[in-house]
Design a protein around this motif. Structure first.
Motif, PDB file in Angstrom:
ATOM      1  N   LYS B 233      -0.929  -8.645 -15.119  1.00  0.00           N
ATOM      2  CA  LYS B 233       0.455  -7.735 -13.289  1.00  0.00           C
ATOM      3  C   LYS B 233      -0.878  -7.767 -12.287  1.00  0.00           C
ATOM      4  O   LYS B 233      -1.950  -6.618 -12.363  1.00  0.00           O
ATOM      5  N   LEU B 234       0.248  -7.946 -11.112  1.00  0.00           N
ATOM      6  CA  LEU B 234      -0.905  -7.373 -10.007  1.00  0.00           C
ATOM      7  C   LEU B 234      -0.038  -5.857  -9.848  1.00  0.00           C
ATOM      8  O   LEU B 234       0.837  -6.050  -9.977  1.00  0.00           O
ATOM      9  N   VAL B 235      -0.662  -4.924  -9.411  1.00  0.00           N
ATOM     10  CA  VAL B 235       0.112  -3.305  -9.397  1.00  0.00           C
ATOM     11  C   VAL B 235      -0.155  -3.069  -7.912  1.00  0.00           C
ATOM     12  O   VAL B 235       0.959  -2.519  -7.335  1.00  0.00           O
ATOM     13  N   GLU B 236      -1.200  -3.550  -7.098  1.00  0.00           N
ATOM     14  CA  GLU B 236      -1.070  -3.237  -5.591  1.00  0.00           C
ATOM     15  C   GLU B 236      -2.517  -3.617  -4.980  1.00  0.00           C
ATOM     16  O   GLU B 236      -3.219  -4.415  -5.445  1.00  0.00           O
ATOM     17  N   VAL B 237      -1.489  -4.256  -3.643  1.00  0.00           N
ATOM     18  CA  VAL B 237      -3.306  -5.018  -3.079  1.00  0.00           C
ATOM     19  C   VAL B 237      -2.776  -3.931  -1.278  1.00  0.00           C
ATOM     20  O   VAL B 237      -1.732  -3.820  -0.831  1.00  0.00           O
ATOM     21  N   GLY B 238      -3.787  -3.365  -1.396  1.00  0.00           N
ATOM     22  CA  GLY B 238      -3.970  -3.221   0.365  1.00  0.00           C
ATOM     23  C   GLY B 238      -4.857  -2.628   0.719  1.00  0.00           C
ATOM     24  O   GLY B 238      -5.928  -3.471  -0.041  1.00  0.00           O
ATOM     25  N   ASN B 239      -5.504  -2.666   2.270  1.00  0.00           N
ATOM     26  CA  ASN B 239      -7.017  -2.111   2.737  1.00  0.00           C
ATOM     27  C   ASN B 239      -7.663  -1.533   1.417  1.00  0.00           C
ATOM     28  O   ASN B 239      -7.093  -0.850   1.459  1.00  0.00           O
ATOM     29  N   VAL B 240      -8.526  -1.557   1.562  1.00  0.00           N
ATOM     30  CA  VAL B 240     -10.094  -1.257   0.902  1.00  0.00           C
ATOM     31  C   VAL B 240      -9.559   0.473   1.255  1.00  0.00           C
ATOM     32  O   VAL B 240      -9.647   1.225   0.199  1.00  0.00           O
ATOM     33  N   VAL B 309       5.150  -0.661   0.983  1.00  0.00           N
ATOM     34  CA  VAL B 309       5.150   0.384   1.405  1.00  0.00           C
ATOM     35  C   VAL B 309       5.103   0.419   2.900  1.00  0.00           C
ATOM     36  O   VAL B 309       5.491   1.119   3.609  1.00  0.00           O
ATOM     37  N   SER B 310       4.155   0.150   3.629  1.00  0.00           N
ATOM     38  CA  SER B 310       3.553   0.114   4.729  1.00  0.00           C
ATOM     39  C   SER B 310       2.891  -1.571   5.226  1.00  0.00           C
ATOM     40  O   SER B 310       2.436  -2.136   3.963  1.00  0.00           O
ATOM     41  N   ARG B 311       2.459  -1.976   6.696  1.00  0.00           N
ATOM     42  CA  ARG B 311       1.715  -2.860   6.863  1.00  0.00           C
ATOM     43  C   ARG B 311       0.692  -3.405   5.772  1.00  0.00           C
ATOM     44  O   ARG B 311      -0.186  -2.365   5.236  1.00  0.00           O
ATOM     45  N   LYS B 312       1.101  -4.542   4.883  1.00  0.00           N
ATOM     46  CA  LYS B 312      -0.416  -4.721   3.800  1.00  0.00           C
ATOM     47  C   LYS B 312      -0.586  -3.360   2.598  1.00  0.00           C
ATOM     48  O   LYS B 312      -1.621  -3.986   2.434  1.00  0.00           O
ATOM     49  N   HIS B 313       0.041  -2.985   2.629  1.00  0.00           N
ATOM     50  CA  HIS B 313       0.278  -1.821   1.490  1.00  0.00           C
ATOM     51  C   HIS B 313       1.578  -2.424   0.421  1.00  0.00           C
ATOM     52  O   HIS B 313       2.347  -1.484   1.226  1.00  0.00           O
TER      53      HIS B 313
END
Lengths: 290, 322
Positions: B233-240, B309-313
Motif C-alpha cells: 500500500k502507498l501510505v504517505e505521499v508528500g514533498n521531500v 492533509v495539506s496540498r500535496k501531502h
C-alpha cells in the motif's frame, strides 16, 4: 598474410579458454587425431597413391606391403587410398548431419524455452517421442521410403537424432530467460524475435558446440551403419561402412579389407569424443571457476 | 500546476504462488508530474519494485495485474498490445535495474548494446548507432569510449556497467526513467557518482525520474516528492521536506527514526517493532496496525483511505493528528 596468421596465433595463445584447453591431454590427442583426419580428407587427391575406384584384377586381395600400405580388396583396389577418400565422406557427412540436426533442434528448443506453456508441452512431447524411438530402426524406415543414397541417409539420421539439441537448448533457454539482461532487453523495447536471436541464442552456443562434437561421432557411426546395411553410399563410393560391408566376405582371407576402414571409423569417432569431452569441461564456467 | 506525466489508478498486482496470491501492490493510486523526481521508499518486499516494473509491464510471468489503469501521456499502458508496448519501452520509458552485473548481455560488445535501442526504435544504421553509443558512453564517463565500446561486459567494473546501462537506457532520451535501486549493488564510493550522473542526465534530457530506494540519504539527495510504501500500500505521499520534517504516518516516522545519521549520540538505534506482514494474508484494517504504537480499535477493522492533509501531502492513517 603470414604476419596476420602469426598475430592470430599470438592472440589465440593469450586466450584464457585456449590456455585452459591446452591443459587437457585428452583434448589435445583428440584435436591431433581430428586434424589428421581433416588433413587426409583435404589432401586426399594428392597423397592417395591410387584413385579410389581404380580396379586392378591382377592384384586382388594382396596383404599390406610397401606398394599397398593397407593391402588391396577383392577388386584389386588400394585400401589405403580408399580409406583416405573415405575420411572425406565421413567428415562431410558428420558435419552435414550435425548441421541439419542443429537446424531442426535449436529453433525448436528456443521456441519451447522462450514461450513455455502449450508451445513447450507440444515441442517437448515430439522431442520425447523421437527420443524414445530406436534411432537405427526409424532411420531405416525413412531411408526405405526415401530410397538409398548418401543424401537420404544424412536426412534420415538427422531426423531421428535432433532431440538432444532441443532438450539442451530448451534447458539453457530456461536458465537464461530469467536472467536480468533479458528483462533489460525487453526494457529497451526488443521484440521477442530479436531477444531469442541476439540475446538467448549466442548464450546457448557453448553447450551446442559441445553437443555437436559429441553427436558427430554417432552421426558418423549411424551413417556408416546404414551404408554397411546397403542403404547409404552405393559402390564404388569409398565409404567406410560400405568398405566394411564389402570386405565382410573376405574377413578370414583378407582381414585388412575390414580392419583399416573399421580402425578409421573408431579413430574418427574417438577423436571427436576426446575433443568434445575436453571442450565440455573447458566451456563449462562452473568447472572453470568452481 | 505541473502537468501529470504518469497517473496510476487503483493498481493491483498479485503474484500467483502455490500458497496463494501475494498481494504485492494493492489498490495504489499515484501521480507523477512531468520533470520531477519521485522517490518510492519502503522496506524490502513492500511492493515498490513491483509497482515500478508494472509501469512498463516488465513483471515476471506469475504476476497478475488484476485491476487499475496506468495512464502515460494519455495512453493506458495496461491496454496496449505487446508490440505497441515494445515501441514505448526504451523510447519513452526506460528502466535502470538494480544489479548491473547481470543486466548486460555477456556475449554482446558494450557499444552494440548501448546502440541497440536506437536500432530497435529508429532503425538507425548500425554504424551511426555505434557512433552515438560511443558519444553516449563518453557522456556517462567511461574513459576511452572508442576502445571500451569494443569490450565485452565482463571487462567492466560494476560502476562502469551501471554507467553503460544508464547510457543504453537514455540513448533514446526517454521521458520517464525508472531507476530500481540503481546503486544498491555498487560500492559506496561509486554510488554517489552514479546518482550524480542520473541527476545530471535528468536535467540535461529533461527526464522525469521515478527512483526506487530504501535509503533515506538518496531520497534527500535526489528527490522532489516521496511516496512511502508499506505492505503493498502507498501510505504517505508528500514533498521531500514535508516527509522529513513532519512525517504523518507512524510508519514513515519509524523509518526516519531508524536512519543512523539522525540518531542522537549514544542513544540506542530505534527500530520498528515486529516484522513486515505476509502479503498473502495481510492484516485487516490498516496493514500497519499490528506494529503501530498508536493503533486503535478502528485501525483493526477499517482500512484508512488516502487523506489529503495539506496540498500535496497525502496520508493513509485514521489518527494522523496527534
Amino acid at each position: 598474410m603470414i604476419r596476420l596468421i602469426s598475430e592470430r596465433i599470438k592472440l589465440l595463445s593469450n586466450n584464457e579458454t585456449f590456455k585452459l584447453f591446452l591443459t587437457y591431454k585428452r583434448g589435445i590427442i583428440g584435436l591431433l587425431l581430428l586434424s589428421l583426419m581433416v588433413f587426409l580428407a583435404l589432401t586426399a587427391d594428392f597423397i592417395a597413391p591410387k584413385k579410389f575406384d581404380e580396379v586392378d584384377p591382377s592384384s586382388r586381395l594382396l596383404p599390406p606391403s610397401i606398394k599397398y600400405l593397407f593391402g588391396t580388396d577383392h577388386l584389386g583396389r588400394d585400401v589405403f587410398s580408399r580409406v583416405i577418400y573415405g575420411a572425406r565422406i565421413a567428415l562431410w557427412v558428420g558435419l552435414l548431419v550435425v548441421l541439419v540436426e542443429a537446424g531442426i533442434g535449436v529453433p525448436l528448443g528456443l521456441l519451447a524455452g522462450f514461450y513455455g506453456g502449450r508451445v513447450d508441452k507440444f515441442i517437448s512431447a515430439i522431442t520425447d517421442l523421437i527420443w524414445a524411438f530406436p534411432p537405427i530402426v526409424l532411420a531405416l524406415a525413412i531411408v526405405t521410403i526415401l530410397g538409398p543414397g548418401l543424401t537420404n541417409v544424412v536426412v534420415a539420421v538427422a531426423v531421428v537424432s535432433w532431440a538432444p539439441y532441443t532438450r539442451v537448448v530448451r534447458a539453457k533457454t530456461l536458465s537464461i530467460i530469467s536472467r536480468e539482461f533479458i528483462i533489460a532487453a525487453r526494457a529497451i523495447g526488443e521484440s521477442s524475435f530479436s531477444i531469442m536471436l541476439r540475446y538467448i541464442l549466442p548464450n546457448t552456443l557453448p553447450p551446442i558446440i559441445v553437443l555437436a562434437t559429441l553427436t558427430i561421432p554417432s552421426a558418423i557411426l549411424y551413417t556408416t551403419a546404414l551404408s554397411f546395411l546397403g542403404f547409404g553410399a552405393q559402390p564404388p563410393t569409398p565409404d567406410w561402412g560400405l568398405m566394411l560391408s564389402e570386405g565382410r566376405d573376405y574377413i578370414f582371407k583378407a582381414p585388412w579389407c575390414c580392419v583399416f576402414p573399421g580402425l578409421f571409423i573408431t579413430l574418427t569417432a574417438l577423436s571427436f569424443n576426446l575433443l568434445g569431452d575436453a571442450l565440455r569441461e573447458v566451456l563449462d564456467p562452473k568447472l572453470r571457476y568452481g | 500546476m505541473p502537468r501529470t506525466l504518469l497517473s496510476i489508478k487503483d493498481l493491483r498486482v498479485y503474484y500467483e504462488t502455490i500458497r496463494g496470491y501475494v498481494k504485492a501492490v494493492d489498490s495504489v493510486d499515484l501521480e507523477i508530474y512531468e520533470g520531477e523526481s519521485f522517490c518510492l521508499i519502503g522496506e524490502t518486499g513492500c511492493g515498490k519494485s513491483t509497482l515500478a516494473l508494472a509501469i512498463p509491464r516488465l513483471l515476471p510471468p506469475n504476476a497478475r495485474i488484476l485491476s487499475g489503469s496506468i495512464m502515460f501521456k494519455n495512453i493506458d499502458l495496461l491496454k496496449l498490445s505487446d508490440s505497441e508496448l515494445e515501441e514505448i519501452r526504451g523510447r519513452d520509458i526506460a528502466v535502470v535495474f538494480q544489479n548491473p552485473m547481470s543486466s548486460l548481455n555477456p556475449v554482446l560488445r558494450i557499444g552494440l548494446q548501448v546502440g541497440e535501442p536506437l536500432v530497435a526504435h529508429f532503425k538507425t544504421p548500425w554504424r551511426e548507432a555505434l557512433i552515438s553509443a560511443i558519444k553516449q558512453l563518453s557522456r556517462v564517463g567511461i574513459p576511452d569510449p572508442h576502445l571500451r565500446s569494443k569490450d565485452y561486459p565482463h571487462a567492466f567494473s560494476g560502476g562502469m556497467k551501471q554507467r553503460s546501462m544508464i547510457a543504453m537506457m537514455t540513448s533514446c532520451k526517454p521521458s520517464l526513467l525508472i531507476a530500481d535501486e540503481p546503486t544498491t549493488a555498487l560500492d559506496v564510493t561509486i554510488q554517489a557518482q552514479v546518482l550524480r550522473l542520473i541527476r545530471e542526465l535528468k536535467e540535461e534530457y529533461g527526464l522525469t525520474l521515478l527512483l526506487i530506494t530504501h535509503n533515506f540519504g538518496i531520497v534527500a539527495e535526489m528527490c522532489d516528492r516521496v511516496g512511502v510504501m508499506y505492505a503493498g500500500k502507498l501510505v504517505e505521499v508528500g514533498n521531500v521536506i514535508d516527509i522529513f520534517e513532519s512525517p504523518l504516518h507512524p510508519y514513515t516516522k519509524g523509518l526516519i527514526e531508524c536512519v543512523i545519521a539522525r540518531r542522537k549520540s549514544k542513544s540506542r538505534l530505534s527500530q520498528i517493532p515486529g516484522a513486515p506482514p505476509s502479503l498473502i494474508n495481510p492484516p485487516g484494517g490498516c496493514r500497519f496496525h499490528p506494529r503501530c504504537l498508536y493503533a486503535t480499535s478502528r485501525c483493526t477493522s477499517e482500512e484508512p483511505g488516502l487523506i489529503e492533509v495539506s496540498r500535496k501531502h497525502i496520508v493513509a492513517c485514521h489518527n494522523y493528528v496527534r
